[in-house]
Design an enzyme around this catalytic site. Structure first.
Site, PDB file in Angstrom:
ATOM      1  N   CYS A 139       0.654  -1.324   0.045  1.00  0.00           N
ATOM      2  CA  CYS A 139      -0.035   0.164  -0.158  1.00  0.00           C
ATOM      3  C   CYS A 139       0.869   1.143   0.030  1.00  0.00           C
ATOM      4  O   CYS A 139       0.412   2.363   0.212  1.00  0.00           O
ATOM      5  CB  CYS A 139      -0.996   0.285   1.270  1.00  0.00           C
ATOM      6  SG  CYS A 139      -1.836  -1.410   1.296  1.00  0.00           S
ATOM      7  N   LYS A 187      -7.959   0.032  10.860  1.00  0.00           N
ATOM      8  CA  LYS A 187      -7.608  -1.200   9.664  1.00  0.00           C
ATOM      9  C   LYS A 187      -7.032  -1.981  10.373  1.00  0.00           C
ATOM     10  O   LYS A 187      -5.518  -1.715  10.465  1.00  0.00           O
ATOM     11  CB  LYS A 187      -7.726  -0.584   8.633  1.00  0.00           C
ATOM     12  CG  LYS A 187      -7.327  -1.712   7.459  1.00  0.00           C
ATOM     13  CD  LYS A 187      -7.227  -1.197   5.939  1.00  0.00           C
ATOM     14  CE  LYS A 187      -7.164  -2.041   5.078  1.00  0.00           C
ATOM     15  NZ  LYS A 187      -6.861  -1.730   3.570  1.00  0.00           N
ATOM     16  N   ARG A 214      -7.899  -9.963  -1.719  1.00  0.00           N
ATOM     17  CA  ARG A 214      -7.036 -10.048  -2.598  1.00  0.00           C
ATOM     18  C   ARG A 214      -6.869 -11.110  -3.652  1.00  0.00           C
ATOM     19  O   ARG A 214      -6.228 -10.947  -4.661  1.00  0.00           O
ATOM     20  CB  ARG A 214      -5.968 -10.445  -1.457  1.00  0.00           C
ATOM     21  CG  ARG A 214      -5.615  -9.377  -0.487  1.00  0.00           C
ATOM     22  CD  ARG A 214      -4.478  -9.765   0.697  1.00  0.00           C
ATOM     23  NE  ARG A 214      -4.685  -8.577   1.548  1.00  0.00           N
ATOM     24  CZ  ARG A 214      -3.876  -8.715   2.888  1.00  0.00           C
ATOM     25  NH1 ARG A 214      -3.166  -9.896   2.945  1.00  0.00           N
ATOM     26  NH2 ARG A 214      -4.179  -7.756   3.662  1.00  0.00           N
ATOM     27  N   ARG A 248       1.465  -6.900   5.945  1.00  0.00           N
ATOM     28  CA  ARG A 248       1.067  -5.589   5.729  1.00  0.00           C
ATOM     29  C   ARG A 248       1.255  -5.180   7.349  1.00  0.00           C
ATOM     30  O   ARG A 248       0.706  -4.147   7.814  1.00  0.00           O
ATOM     31  CB  ARG A 248      -0.356  -5.300   5.275  1.00  0.00           C
ATOM     32  CG  ARG A 248      -0.463  -5.445   4.089  1.00  0.00           C
ATOM     33  CD  ARG A 248      -1.830  -4.819   3.546  1.00  0.00           C
ATOM     34  NE  ARG A 248      -2.466  -5.225   2.318  1.00  0.00           N
ATOM     35  CZ  ARG A 248      -2.031  -5.205   1.134  1.00  0.00           C
ATOM     36  NH1 ARG A 248      -0.594  -4.983   0.857  1.00  0.00           N
ATOM     37  NH2 ARG A 248      -2.498  -5.833   0.009  1.00  0.00           N
ATOM     38  N   GLU A 266      -5.983   6.163  16.685  1.00  0.00           N
ATOM     39  CA  GLU A 266      -6.124   6.533  15.112  1.00  0.00           C
ATOM     40  C   GLU A 266      -7.307   7.137  14.740  1.00  0.00           C
ATOM     41  O   GLU A 266      -7.037   8.098  13.859  1.00  0.00           O
ATOM     42  CB  GLU A 266      -5.934   4.993  14.424  1.00  0.00           C
ATOM     43  CG  GLU A 266      -4.515   4.148  14.387  1.00  0.00           C
ATOM     44  CD  GLU A 266      -3.792   4.564  13.468  1.00  0.00           C
ATOM     45  OE1 GLU A 266      -3.966   5.531  12.600  1.00  0.00           O
ATOM     46  OE2 GLU A 266      -2.783   3.852  13.320  1.00  0.00           O
ATOM     47  N   LYS A 304     -12.554  -1.818  10.500  1.00  0.00           N
ATOM     48  CA  LYS A 304     -12.490  -2.807   9.653  1.00  0.00           C
ATOM     49  C   LYS A 304     -11.475  -4.144   9.934  1.00  0.00           C
ATOM     50  O   LYS A 304     -10.281  -3.597  10.341  1.00  0.00           O
ATOM     51  CB  LYS A 304     -11.925  -2.434   8.027  1.00  0.00           C
ATOM     52  CG  LYS A 304     -11.805  -3.171   7.080  1.00  0.00           C
ATOM     53  CD  LYS A 304     -11.046  -2.380   6.085  1.00  0.00           C
ATOM     54  CE  LYS A 304     -10.723  -3.676   4.949  1.00  0.00           C
ATOM     55  NZ  LYS A 304     -10.086  -3.216   3.690  1.00  0.00           N
TER      56      LYS A 304
END
Ligand code: PBG
Length: 327
Positions: free
Chosen positions: A130, A195, A205, A217, A233, A248
């Site tokens: 990402c 997330k 994916r 990740r 966050e 999520k």
């Protein structure tokens, strides 16, 4: 509340009373339908691990989105699968990229449909991460410029809401600034704030062909062990200009949805992700669970936890059930 003065079952006496005291409800207005778009013509390819969900070329996408609109689903979120991937995800911020064209197409055909775009370069990079990569590390600050540019091209195409899902630090601020400077101060930001680095993204994916080619990740997405961190966050994203925040995945993180909703006063979305979809579909295909009931119960539980909006691959199906129940 001693028995027999109090009998809880009186409140469950019949369907009319049950409806009267119902604390939570699910409305079609709460649903956001994710759509995968790809290049080509006449393409409608079912995703192996997500029966009933397809990759659409733009011509095929419009009828699908139209169907969602006709069912009353107010919003879609678009994910692009480009033909060409490279190290810097060039197609992600190409003003004529697949998502940018998809937005224009939907806005032309169905102006009232709220179009949300996923802002993240992983579907566009050949390494599947990402962010930009250098010596096996995911770079933060240089990635922000690309995300800001990507969001700007989406807004330019007509997106109502941009939704950064990359988990780079500072991306909401960078995107807000870029949007404001280019005259898109009315474009909303839905931040994927909490997330998690989750195994529940597996089928997505496959759908987006976006598995990281090395590593995972875990240096940018959150550790499933953490809850306080989700609050930090969310607060940071709001400070940087997020209008709405997202948790999520949804089901293994209902406690996070609940905390965010209770502790922070901002509209909360939850993503009922691909793996959550596939588990239900697989079990119901085996006849092990009642598909319709389990879908509706699942979505209601996400609402009860505190999410207003639910991104779900079941959006059209749930909308049909809700319409039938109203009849
Ligand atoms: C990243 C992105 C992902 C999902 C939405 N945006 C995948 C990831 O982080 O690996 C997953 C959605 C799902 O599983 O349904 N662009």
């Amino acid at each position: 509340m001693p028995f027999p003065t109090h009998r809880s079952r009186r409140l469950r006496k019949n369907p009319a009373i049950l409806r009267m005291v119902e604390e939570t409800s699910l409305s079609v207005n709460d649903l956001i339908y994710p759509v995968f778009v790809c290049e080509g013509e006449g393409v409608k390819t079912e995703i192996g691990s997500m029966p009933g969900i397809f990759r659409f070329s733009l011509d095929q996408m419009v009828p699908d989105v139209k169907e969602a609109a006709d069912l009353g689903v107010p919003a879609v979120i678009l994910f692009g699968i480009p033909d060409k991937k490279d190290a810097v995800g060039s197609e992600a911020y190409n003003p004529d990229g697949i998502v940018q064209r998809a937005v224009r197409k939907i806005k032309a055909a169905i102006p009232d449909m709220i179009v949300i775009t996923d802002v993240c370069i992983d579907e566009y990079t050949d390494h599947g991460h990402c962010g930009l990569v250098e010596d096996g590390k995911i770079l933060n600050d240089p990635t922000l410029e690309l995300l800001a540019e990507m969001a700007q091209t989406h807004a330019q195409a007509g997106a109502d809401i941009v939704a950064p899902s990359d988990m780079m630090d500072g991306r909401v601020g960078a995107i807000r600034q870029a949007l404001d400077q280019s005259g898109f101060d009315e474009t909303l930001i839905l931040a994927y704030s909490a997330k998690y680095a989750s195994a529940y993204y597996g089928p997505f994916r496959e759908a987006a062909d976006s598995s990281p080619k090395f590593g995972d990740r875990s240096t940018y997405q959150m550790d499933p062990a953490n809850s306080d961190e989700a609050i930090r966050e969310v607060l940071q994203d709001i400070e940087e200009g997020a209008d709405m925040v997202m948790v999520k995945p949804a089901l293994a993180y209902l406690d996070i949805i609940y905390r965010v909703r209770r502790e922070i006063n901002v509209p909360v979305a939850a993503y009922n992700v691909s793996g959550e979809y596939s588990l239900i579909v697989a079990a119901s295909q085996n006849g092990w669970v009642d598909r319709e009931r389990i879908i509706m119960e699942t979505l209601l539980s996400i609402r009860r936890a505190g999410a207003k909006m639910i991104l779900t691959y079941f959006a059209k199906e749930a909308a049909k059930v809700l319409a039938r129940r109203r009849e």
